[in-house]
Design a protein around this motif. Structure first.
Motif, PDB file in Angstrom:
ATOM      1  N   ASN A  97       0.860  -1.193   0.000  1.00 24.08           N
ATOM      2  CA  ASN A  97       0.000   0.000   0.000  1.00 24.08           C
ATOM      3  C   ASN A  97       0.891   1.236   0.000  1.00 24.08           C
ATOM      4  O   ASN A  97       2.102   1.132   0.225  1.00 24.08           O
ATOM      5  CB  ASN A  97      -0.949  -0.006   1.205  1.00 24.08           C
ATOM      6  N   LEU A  98       0.283   2.388  -0.251  1.00 24.52           N
ATOM      7  CA  LEU A  98       1.071   3.606  -0.422  1.00 24.52           C
ATOM      8  C   LEU A  98       1.897   3.937   0.818  1.00 24.52           C
ATOM      9  O   LEU A  98       3.074   4.308   0.711  1.00 24.52           O
ATOM     10  CB  LEU A  98       0.152   4.778  -0.791  1.00 24.52           C
ATOM     11  N   ASP A  99       1.313   3.790   2.004  1.00 22.21           N
ATOM     12  CA  ASP A  99       2.066   4.147   3.209  1.00 22.21           C
ATOM     13  C   ASP A  99       3.268   3.231   3.405  1.00 22.21           C
ATOM     14  O   ASP A  99       4.330   3.675   3.846  1.00 22.21           O
ATOM     15  CB  ASP A  99       1.160   4.085   4.452  1.00 22.21           C
ATOM     16  N   GLU A 100       3.102   1.958   3.074  1.00 16.54           N
ATOM     17  CA  GLU A 100       4.238   1.042   3.197  1.00 16.54           C
ATOM     18  C   GLU A 100       5.348   1.458   2.226  1.00 16.54           C
ATOM     19  O   GLU A 100       6.522   1.516   2.589  1.00 16.54           O
ATOM     20  CB  GLU A 100       3.793  -0.392   2.905  1.00 16.54           C
ATOM     21  N   VAL A 101       4.975   1.758   0.995  1.00 14.80           N
ATOM     22  CA  VAL A 101       5.968   2.135  -0.012  1.00 14.80           C
ATOM     23  C   VAL A 101       6.659   3.445   0.386  1.00 14.80           C
ATOM     24  O   VAL A 101       7.877   3.598   0.262  1.00 14.80           O
ATOM     25  CB  VAL A 101       5.301   2.241  -1.413  1.00 14.80           C
ATOM     26  N   ARG A 102       5.858   4.386   0.917  1.00  9.90           N
ATOM     27  CA  ARG A 102       6.461   5.660   1.340  1.00  9.90           C
ATOM     28  C   ARG A 102       7.436   5.435   2.500  1.00  9.90           C
ATOM     29  O   ARG A 102       8.520   6.021   2.534  1.00  9.90           O
ATOM     30  CB  ARG A 102       5.367   6.638   1.780  1.00  9.90           C
ATOM     31  N   ALA A 103       7.047   4.567   3.440  1.00 13.08           N
ATOM     32  CA  ALA A 103       7.939   4.286   4.583  1.00 13.08           C
ATOM     33  C   ALA A 103       9.224   3.622   4.106  1.00 13.08           C
ATOM     34  O   ALA A 103      10.325   3.988   4.536  1.00 13.08           O
ATOM     35  CB  ALA A 103       7.221   3.376   5.580  1.00 13.08           C
ATOM     36  N   LEU A 104       9.086   2.673   3.217  1.00  7.84           N
ATOM     37  CA  LEU A 104      10.278   1.944   2.759  1.00  7.84           C
ATOM     38  C   LEU A 104      11.224   2.877   1.989  1.00  7.84           C
ATOM     39  O   LEU A 104      12.442   2.765   2.095  1.00  7.84           O
ATOM     40  CB  LEU A 104       9.871   0.732   1.915  1.00  7.84           C
ATOM     41  N   SER A 105      10.647   3.836   1.237  1.00  9.71           N
ATOM     42  CA  SER A 105      11.513   4.781   0.517  1.00  9.71           C
ATOM     43  C   SER A 105      12.217   5.714   1.500  1.00  9.71           C
ATOM     44  O   SER A 105      13.384   6.062   1.328  1.00  9.71           O
ATOM     45  CB  SER A 105      10.699   5.598  -0.503  1.00  9.71           C
ATOM     46  N   PHE A 106      11.512   6.072   2.549  1.00  8.95           N
ATOM     47  CA  PHE A 106      12.072   6.905   3.628  1.00  8.95           C
ATOM     48  C   PHE A 106      13.271   6.165   4.261  1.00  8.95           C
ATOM     49  O   PHE A 106      14.359   6.712   4.412  1.00  8.95           O
ATOM     50  CB  PHE A 106      10.933   7.111   4.631  1.00  8.95           C
ATOM     51  N   TRP A 107      13.041   4.906   4.628  1.00  2.94           N
ATOM     52  CA  TRP A 107      14.121   4.133   5.265  1.00  2.94           C
ATOM     53  C   TRP A 107      15.320   3.970   4.338  1.00  2.94           C
ATOM     54  O   TRP A 107      16.463   3.926   4.787  1.00  2.94           O
ATOM     55  CB  TRP A 107      13.590   2.759   5.743  1.00  2.94           C
ATOM     56  N   MET A 108      15.053   3.887   3.033  1.00  2.37           N
ATOM     57  CA  MET A 108      16.183   3.761   2.086  1.00  2.37           C
ATOM     58  C   MET A 108      17.068   5.010   2.112  1.00  2.37           C
ATOM     59  O   MET A 108      18.289   4.919   2.058  1.00  2.37           O
ATOM     60  CB  MET A 108      15.685   3.505   0.655  1.00  2.37           C
ATOM     61  N   SER A 109      16.450   6.199   2.184  1.00  2.00           N
ATOM     62  CA  SER A 109      17.252   7.430   2.258  1.00  2.00           C
ATOM     63  C   SER A 109      18.166   7.382   3.481  1.00  2.00           C
ATOM     64  O   SER A 109      19.348   7.725   3.409  1.00  2.00           O
ATOM     65  CB  SER A 109      16.363   8.668   2.409  1.00  2.00           C
ATOM     66  N   PHE A 110      17.596   6.943   4.611  1.00  2.93           N
ATOM     67  CA  PHE A 110      18.358   6.932   5.865  1.00  2.93           C
ATOM     68  C   PHE A 110      19.415   5.829   5.857  1.00  2.93           C
ATOM     69  O   PHE A 110      20.534   6.012   6.329  1.00  2.93           O
ATOM     70  CB  PHE A 110      17.403   6.826   7.064  1.00  2.93           C
ATOM     71  N   LYS A 111      19.063   4.681   5.288  1.00  4.96           N
ATOM     72  CA  LYS A 111      20.022   3.568   5.224  1.00  4.96           C
ATOM     73  C   LYS A 111      21.234   3.975   4.382  1.00  4.96           C
ATOM     74  O   LYS A 111      22.382   3.779   4.774  1.00  4.96           O
ATOM     75  CB  LYS A 111      19.327   2.338   4.610  1.00  4.96           C
ATOM     76  N   ASN A 112      20.965   4.547   3.224  1.00  6.07           N
ATOM     77  CA  ASN A 112      22.070   4.950   2.337  1.00  6.07           C
ATOM     78  C   ASN A 112      22.955   5.996   2.999  1.00  6.07           C
ATOM     79  O   ASN A 112      24.179   5.986   2.835  1.00  6.07           O
ATOM     80  CB  ASN A 112      21.511   5.484   1.018  1.00  6.07           C
ATOM     81  N   ALA A 113      22.320   6.893   3.765  1.00 11.78           N
ATOM     82  CA  ALA A 113      23.108   7.944   4.416  1.00 11.78           C
ATOM     83  C   ALA A 113      23.949   7.367   5.563  1.00 11.78           C
ATOM     84  O   ALA A 113      25.108   7.737   5.718  1.00 11.78           O
ATOM     85  CB  ALA A 113      22.185   9.045   4.919  1.00 11.78           C
ATOM     86  N   VAL A 114      23.387   6.456   6.342  1.00 16.76           N
ATOM     87  CA  VAL A 114      24.152   5.868   7.462  1.00 16.76           C
ATOM     88  C   VAL A 114      25.414   5.198   6.942  1.00 16.76           C
ATOM     89  O   VAL A 114      26.499   5.348   7.494  1.00 16.76           O
ATOM     90  CB  VAL A 114      23.311   4.810   8.223  1.00 16.76           C
ATOM     91  N   VAL A 115      25.268   4.462   5.866  1.00 17.91           N
ATOM     92  CA  VAL A 115      26.401   3.666   5.386  1.00 17.91           C
ATOM     93  C   VAL A 115      27.221   4.471   4.354  1.00 17.91           C
ATOM     94  O   VAL A 115      28.173   3.963   3.784  1.00 17.91           O
ATOM     95  CB  VAL A 115      25.880   2.300   4.883  1.00 17.91           C
TER      96      VAL A 115
END
Ligand code: NAD
Length: 462
Positions: A97-115
């Motif tokens: 669903n849209l909220d899941e996809v939005r959350a997962l895209s959010f986490w990707m931004s943070f994951k890429n930045a952490v590493v």
């Protein structure tokens, strides 16, 4: 995908009253807000980061084998690209669903930045149970999705990859469709002139055929990662996430953030890509893997299971249960075992306000995305249980996705040792960076990882 309804979680704003489920997008925003308050981050930038830059919903008409037409719904969310092209997988599941996809895209931004990978965050998905589709229906659906989103993706804009229920084969169809849709850059227009240009640009020793491949990889292939090796994929991608988690595990032990016995016991939920490589590598380092599970249930032996024997049993019977040298347990029981380390590596929202107080492990390494709800996090912080957050623990996969993209863009091919060495160095540096922030703010690993990532993204935002 959909969370459990639990007492403690009911007090959190993440609970959607309408659906009575845990909304991952609200969870993501809450995690950022907590980090923002502790590190006093720029309020305007934080508000900007709570909303993806862009998300689209697309309708995908597919001709079914019966001749009938079915219309599927797909999404792509592009959260933030301040640090580089949007990057993230495409999920096929009936509960997308849209909220899941939005959350997962959010986490990707943070994951890429952490590493510290120079990508932003993206994610896509289609509401479908792929097991109900034939191979040709699946191909038409995958191509139909790309027809709708191709103007907003590409090697330097947004780079999709496989996720739940999507494979290298599906990436292959999507890449082919992307190439067709991208019009004049088609391989048919790869002229003698381009060939010469490319030969100069790339490597004077490359033959015309090698130049053509390099041209293709740079203009199209790099637009998707998780490709098969013969289609421009990278060595080491398969094991990257599991091994990356073990590199983090080693650093946690070295840092003495948690005091563990020499051959600490480890329970791993899952027996898929991430969990098997994690368990195999952790066992090699001398840790005792005492429990493993799949969707049908788990197995437990406090003396250790022996990874290779379990693998052989799973291969011959198709399941983990009834392994001769262990007792059968449920997935819920696995989480509450008396172990030193717990590794949820299968699903979201498995550690909730309901079971958090029953967890006995002193270290939790989140190899799945979003396995812990904020309510459970509060309990773990009070009990002094160290939780290594998903955006750090499972970032090995996106590191090697970046290596794949980089090799495609620069006409390079790295061997597996090279890839794993780079991965180990990058993950260990990320852990050290998070630990520094954790000590500075005297906070949890999760909050520290969010602070570090948010600071890195905000630094690059206009
Ligand atoms: P996978 O499909 O290979 O394995 C998933 C495992 O979970 C399987 O063993 C399956 O039997 C088990 N499972 C399914 N339902 C279950 C249930 N109800 N209870 C317990 N176990 C259940 O998937 P994967 O690639 O290993 O991914 C696992 C998790 O790691 C997911 O959350 C995924 O988003 C995350 N992740 C994966 C990668 C990657 O590179 N594959 C990268 C980052 C994060």
């Amino acid at each position: 995908m959909v969370g459990n309804l639990v007492n403690l979680d009911q007090s959190c704003s993440i609970l959607s009253i309408k659906t009575m489920t845990i909304n991952p997008f609200e969870t993501a925003k809450e995690q950022l807000q907590k980090a923002a308050e502790i590190a006093k981050l720029d309020k305007n930038k934080v508000e900007q980061l709570k909303i993806p830059d862009r998300y689209v919903e697309v309708s995908i008409p597919v001709k079914m084998d019966s001749g009938e037409q079915r219309i599927f719904t797909g999404f792509r969310s592009q959260h933030n690209n301040a640090r580089g092209p949007y990057k993230g997988g495409i999920r096929y599941h009936q509960q997308v669903n849209l909220d899941e996809v939005r959350a997962l895209s959010f986490w990707m931004s943070f994951k890429n930045a952490v590493v510290n990978v120079p990508f932003g965050g993206g994610k896509g998905g289609i509401i479908v149970n792929p097991k109900e589709l034939s191979v040709s229906e699946l191909e038409r659906l995958s191509r139909g999705y790309v027809k709708k989103i191709y103007p907003i993706i590409g090697p330097e804009t947004d780079v999709p990859a496989p996720d739940v229920n999507t494979t290298g084969q599906i990436m292959g169809w999507m890449l082919d469709e992307y190439q067709k849709c991208s019009g004049n850059k088609s391989m048919a227009t790869f002229t003698q002139h381009q060939n010469q240009e490319y030969q100069e640009y790339l490597n004077k020793k490359d033959t015309p055929a090698q130049c053509k491949t390099a041209y293709w990889l740079r203009n199209f292939g790099a637009g998707f990662t998780g490709k098969s090796l013969d289609n421009g994929g990278s060595q080491g991608r398969e094991e990257a996430t599991g091994f990356g988690g073990v590199y983090v595990f080693e650093e946690v032990v070295k840092s003495k953030a948690v005091d563990l016995p020499k051959n600490a016991s480890v329970a791993v939920q899952g027996f898929g890509n991430v969990s098997t490589f994690f368990a195999q590598a952790a066992e090699k380092l001398g840790y005792k893997i005492v429990a493993l599970s799949d969707s049908k249930g788990g197995i437990y032996n406090p003396e250790g299971l022996g990874f290779e024997k379990v693998l052989a049993h799973k291969k011959s019977t198709g399941a983990l249960k009834d392994f001769a040298e262990a007792k059968n347990i449920t997935n819920a029981e696995l989480l509450e075992l008396p172990v030193d380390v717990l590794v949820p590596a299968a699903l979201e929202n498995v550690l909730t306000g309901d079971n958090a107080s029953k967890i006995k492990a002193r270290l939790i390494i989140e190899m799945a995305n979003g396995p812990t709800t904020p309510a459970a996090d509060m309990v773990f912080a009070t009990k002094n249980v160290a939780v290594i957050p998903d955006i750090l623990a499972n970032s090995g996969g996106v590191c090697v996705s970046y290596y794949e993209w980089y090799q495609n863009m620069h006409n390079e091919k790295w061997d597996k040792d090279q890839v794993l060495q780079k991965l180990s160095k990058q993950i260990k540096q990320a852990f050290a960076d998070v630990l520094e922030v954790k000590n500075k703010y005297k906070t949890t690993f999760r909050v520290a990882a969010y602070i570090l990532a948010a600071q890195r993204i905000i630094e690059e935002m206009e």
